[in-house]
Design a protein around this motif. Structure first.
Motif, PDB file in Angstrom:
ATOM      1  N   LEU A  35       0.758  -1.061  -0.055  1.00  0.00           N
ATOM      2  CA  LEU A  35      -0.132   0.166   0.031  1.00  0.00           C
ATOM      3  C   LEU A  35       1.128   1.161   0.339  1.00  0.00           C
ATOM      4  O   LEU A  35       2.219   1.330   0.748  1.00  0.00           O
ATOM      5  CB  LEU A  35      -0.522   0.100   0.942  1.00  0.00           C
ATOM      6  N   LEU A  36       0.729   2.082  -0.806  1.00  0.00           N
ATOM      7  CA  LEU A  36       1.336   3.461  -1.126  1.00  0.00           C
ATOM      8  C   LEU A  36      -0.250   4.904  -0.773  1.00  0.00           C
ATOM      9  O   LEU A  36      -0.652   4.579  -1.908  1.00  0.00           O
ATOM     10  CB  LEU A  36       2.064   3.657  -1.676  1.00  0.00           C
ATOM     11  N   SER A  37       0.801   5.458   0.130  1.00  0.00           N
ATOM     12  CA  SER A  37      -0.299   7.094  -0.501  1.00  0.00           C
ATOM     13  C   SER A  37       0.252   7.911  -0.345  1.00  0.00           C
ATOM     14  O   SER A  37       1.052   8.770   0.497  1.00  0.00           O
ATOM     15  CB  SER A  37      -1.165   7.038   0.879  1.00  0.00           C
ATOM     16  N   PRO A  38      -0.162   8.559  -1.260  1.00  0.00           N
ATOM     17  CA  PRO A  38       0.820   9.893  -0.590  1.00  0.00           C
ATOM     18  C   PRO A  38      -0.199  11.011  -0.708  1.00  0.00           C
ATOM     19  O   PRO A  38      -1.344  11.375  -1.071  1.00  0.00           O
ATOM     20  CB  PRO A  38       1.211  11.011  -3.091  1.00  0.00           C
ATOM     21  N   PHE A  39      -0.018  12.740  -0.001  1.00  0.00           N
ATOM     22  CA  PHE A  39      -1.024  12.634   0.908  1.00  0.00           C
ATOM     23  C   PHE A  39      -0.497  14.257   0.798  1.00  0.00           C
ATOM     24  O   PHE A  39       1.042  15.103   1.190  1.00  0.00           O
ATOM     25  CB  PHE A  39      -0.718  12.643   1.961  1.00  0.00           C
ATOM     26  N   VAL A  40      -1.652  15.440   1.061  1.00  0.00           N
ATOM     27  CA  VAL A  40      -1.101  16.365   1.061  1.00  0.00           C
ATOM     28  C   VAL A  40      -1.927  17.283   2.056  1.00  0.00           C
ATOM     29  O   VAL A  40      -3.378  16.774   2.039  1.00  0.00           O
ATOM     30  CB  VAL A  40      -0.953  17.354  -0.021  1.00  0.00           C
ATOM     31  N   SER A  41      -1.709  17.375   3.394  1.00  0.00           N
ATOM     32  CA  SER A  41      -2.855  19.141   3.805  1.00  0.00           C
ATOM     33  C   SER A  41      -1.989  20.380   4.311  1.00  0.00           C
ATOM     34  O   SER A  41      -1.454  20.613   4.183  1.00  0.00           O
ATOM     35  CB  SER A  41      -3.189  17.886   5.537  1.00  0.00           C
ATOM     36  N   HIS A  42      -3.420  20.945   4.040  1.00  0.00           N
ATOM     37  CA  HIS A  42      -2.875  22.917   4.086  1.00  0.00           C
ATOM     38  C   HIS A  42      -3.328  22.458   5.515  1.00  0.00           C
ATOM     39  O   HIS A  42      -5.160  22.609   6.165  1.00  0.00           O
ATOM     40  CB  HIS A  42      -4.313  23.499   3.934  1.00  0.00           C
ATOM     41  N   TYR A  43      -3.590  23.820   6.976  1.00  0.00           N
ATOM     42  CA  TYR A  43      -3.192  24.083   8.253  1.00  0.00           C
ATOM     43  C   TYR A  43      -3.428  25.661   8.505  1.00  0.00           C
ATOM     44  O   TYR A  43      -2.364  25.517   8.077  1.00  0.00           O
ATOM     45  CB  TYR A  43      -3.131  23.339   9.082  1.00  0.00           C
ATOM     46  N   ARG A  44      -4.106  25.875   8.702  1.00  0.00           N
ATOM     47  CA  ARG A  44      -4.339  27.156   8.970  1.00  0.00           C
ATOM     48  C   ARG A  44      -4.768  28.018  10.935  1.00  0.00           C
ATOM     49  O   ARG A  44      -5.685  26.912  10.412  1.00  0.00           O
ATOM     50  CB  ARG A  44      -4.970  28.923   8.236  1.00  0.00           C
ATOM     51  N   ALA A  45      -3.916  29.162  11.255  1.00  0.00           N
ATOM     52  CA  ALA A  45      -4.661  29.140  12.491  1.00  0.00           C
ATOM     53  C   ALA A  45      -4.423  30.541  12.974  1.00  0.00           C
ATOM     54  O   ALA A  45      -3.382  31.158  12.826  1.00  0.00           O
ATOM     55  CB  ALA A  45      -4.344  28.209  13.830  1.00  0.00           C
ATOM     56  N   SER A  46      -5.153  31.259  13.993  1.00  0.00           N
ATOM     57  CA  SER A  46      -5.326  32.835  13.746  1.00  0.00           C
ATOM     58  C   SER A  46      -5.733  32.978  15.355  1.00  0.00           C
ATOM     59  O   SER A  46      -5.400  34.444  15.119  1.00  0.00           O
ATOM     60  CB  SER A  46      -6.214  33.519  12.419  1.00  0.00           C
ATOM     61  N   SER A  47      -5.510  31.865  15.630  1.00  0.00           N
ATOM     62  CA  SER A  47      -6.231  32.296  17.279  1.00  0.00           C
ATOM     63  C   SER A  47      -6.610  31.129  17.626  1.00  0.00           C
ATOM     64  O   SER A  47      -5.827  29.942  17.411  1.00  0.00           O
ATOM     65  CB  SER A  47      -7.868  32.808  17.573  1.00  0.00           C
ATOM     66  N   PHE A  48      -5.849  31.417  19.343  1.00  0.00           N
ATOM     67  CA  PHE A  48      -5.793  29.806  19.872  1.00  0.00           C
ATOM     68  C   PHE A  48      -6.683  30.080  21.375  1.00  0.00           C
ATOM     69  O   PHE A  48      -7.452  31.337  21.631  1.00  0.00           O
ATOM     70  CB  PHE A  48      -4.655  30.329  20.773  1.00  0.00           C
ATOM     71  N   ARG A  49      -6.932  28.962  22.280  1.00  0.00           N
ATOM     72  CA  ARG A  49      -8.062  29.197  23.689  1.00  0.00           C
ATOM     73  C   ARG A  49      -6.644  28.437  24.355  1.00  0.00           C
ATOM     74  O   ARG A  49      -6.205  27.714  24.637  1.00  0.00           O
ATOM     75  CB  ARG A  49      -8.841  27.738  23.212  1.00  0.00           C
ATOM     76  N   THR A  50      -6.920  29.657  25.550  1.00  0.00           N
ATOM     77  CA  THR A  50      -6.686  29.433  26.810  1.00  0.00           C
ATOM     78  C   THR A  50      -6.612  27.881  27.785  1.00  0.00           C
ATOM     79  O   THR A  50      -7.981  27.246  27.192  1.00  0.00           O
ATOM     80  CB  THR A  50      -6.270  30.488  27.760  1.00  0.00           C
ATOM     81  N   ARG A  51      -6.200  27.836  28.713  1.00  0.00           N
ATOM     82  CA  ARG A  51      -6.299  26.359  29.240  1.00  0.00           C
ATOM     83  C   ARG A  51      -7.839  26.539  29.824  1.00  0.00           C
ATOM     84  O   ARG A  51      -8.449  25.625  29.980  1.00  0.00           O
ATOM     85  CB  ARG A  51      -5.776  26.021  30.579  1.00  0.00           C
ATOM     86  N   ASN A  52      -8.875  28.000  29.899  1.00  0.00           N
ATOM     87  CA  ASN A  52      -9.450  28.151  30.808  1.00  0.00           C
ATOM     88  C   ASN A  52     -10.639  28.288  29.309  1.00  0.00           C
ATOM     89  O   ASN A  52     -11.763  28.400  29.947  1.00  0.00           O
ATOM     90  CB  ASN A  52      -9.874  29.106  31.552  1.00  0.00           C
TER      91      ASN A  52
END
Length: 282
Positions: A35-52
């Protein structure tokens, strides 16, 4: 969120059996199969969440983006009972705001492991896997590609189908894993669940929930260096649509979005990959 947190789900999708799967355990490669699999993903983030749970935008209109091409393979060592698998990754990480623009192209953590068939339980298969994570980068340019530490993971896998939905038109998988990076952690617990349904003879709809719970004394959050954040909680949901051109070739595309975050970037993106099953002649 770590860009490499995206990858776990895609590796599980690769084991989603095609309609005419020919192994005794369709989530494993049998003798003569590859089995062989080429893969590509794109991820983006412009904010985050605190522990609360408070959502906070990155400073100065900051944006973290990641492209991750990677090549996955799986082959039998002892028929379907023992498979060798691995993943060769490349990361293109970028963080930019009104003050700076940082970009890094580097290899990631090479994954190499063994997955073994334990037993069949009517319509389900019990499997286990051990995986090593080998850093193939130096972390000498921001944003970093990973922790820069060796890791080990043990995983339990249960996969099968629900006869009441049909003998071959649905598949599901549940996984639980414990991962340890050496030295100094983090220690991570990972849980995953997926449900796939064949809506047409060649079209598959696949939903996934993927959770990663990471524990470390190094709890600082870096908005411009998300790969290095090691103490966090992240759960994401994804939806993929696949088309099986032949029993040996399928193409998938999907989108994902974080649904729970603590001390983690809030991310979303897309992924595209193909599944190629090769079989040697007798």
């Amino acid at each position: 969120m770590h860009a490499n947190k995206i990858i776990g789900a895609f590796l599980l999708v690769l084991l989603f059996p095609l309609q005419d799967s020919y192994a005794q355990n369709p989530w494993q490669q049998d003798k003569g199969e590859f089995l062989l699999s080429p893969f590509v993903s794109h991820y983006r983030a412009s904010s985050f969440r605190t522990r609360n749970g408070e959502q906070i935008p990155f400073n100065d209109n900051g944006l973290f983006q990641n492209y991750n091409p990677r090549l996955y393979f799986s082959l039998p060592l002892n028929g379907y009972k023992l498979n060798l698998f691995g993943s060769l990754p490349l990361f293109v990480n970028q963080f930019e705001d009104t003050q700076q623009n940082q970009r890094n192209v580097d290899l990631g953590d090479i994954e190499l492991g063994a997955r073994f068939h334990v037993k069949q339980m009517k319509n389900h298969f019990l499997m286990g896997a051990f995986t090593a994570f080998i850093p193939a980068y130096q972390n000498n340019r921001l944003p970093y590609a990973g922790f820069g530490r060796f890791g080990l993971e043990g995983r339990i896998i249960v996969a099968g189908n629900s006869p009441w939905l049909g003998e071959s038109n649905n598949f599901h998988k549940i996984e639980a894993a414990l991962r340890q990076f050496i030295p100094n952690g983090p220690t991570q617990i990972r849980v995953f669940a997926s449900e796939g349904y064949r809506i047409r003879p060649k079209i598959v709809l696949l939903g996934e929930i993927d959770g990663l719970f990471s524990f470390s004394d190094e709890s600082e959050f870096f908005e411009n260096n998300l790969q290095l954040v090691s103490d966090f909680t992240m759960v994401k949901a994804s939806l993929n649509l696949g088309y099986e051109f032949t029993p040996e070739f399928a193409l998938y595309a999907g989108v994902f979005h974080d649904i729970l975050n603590r001390n983690s970037g809030i991310g979303s993106g897309f992924q595209i990959f193909s599944i190629v099953r090769l079989k040697s002649k007798p």
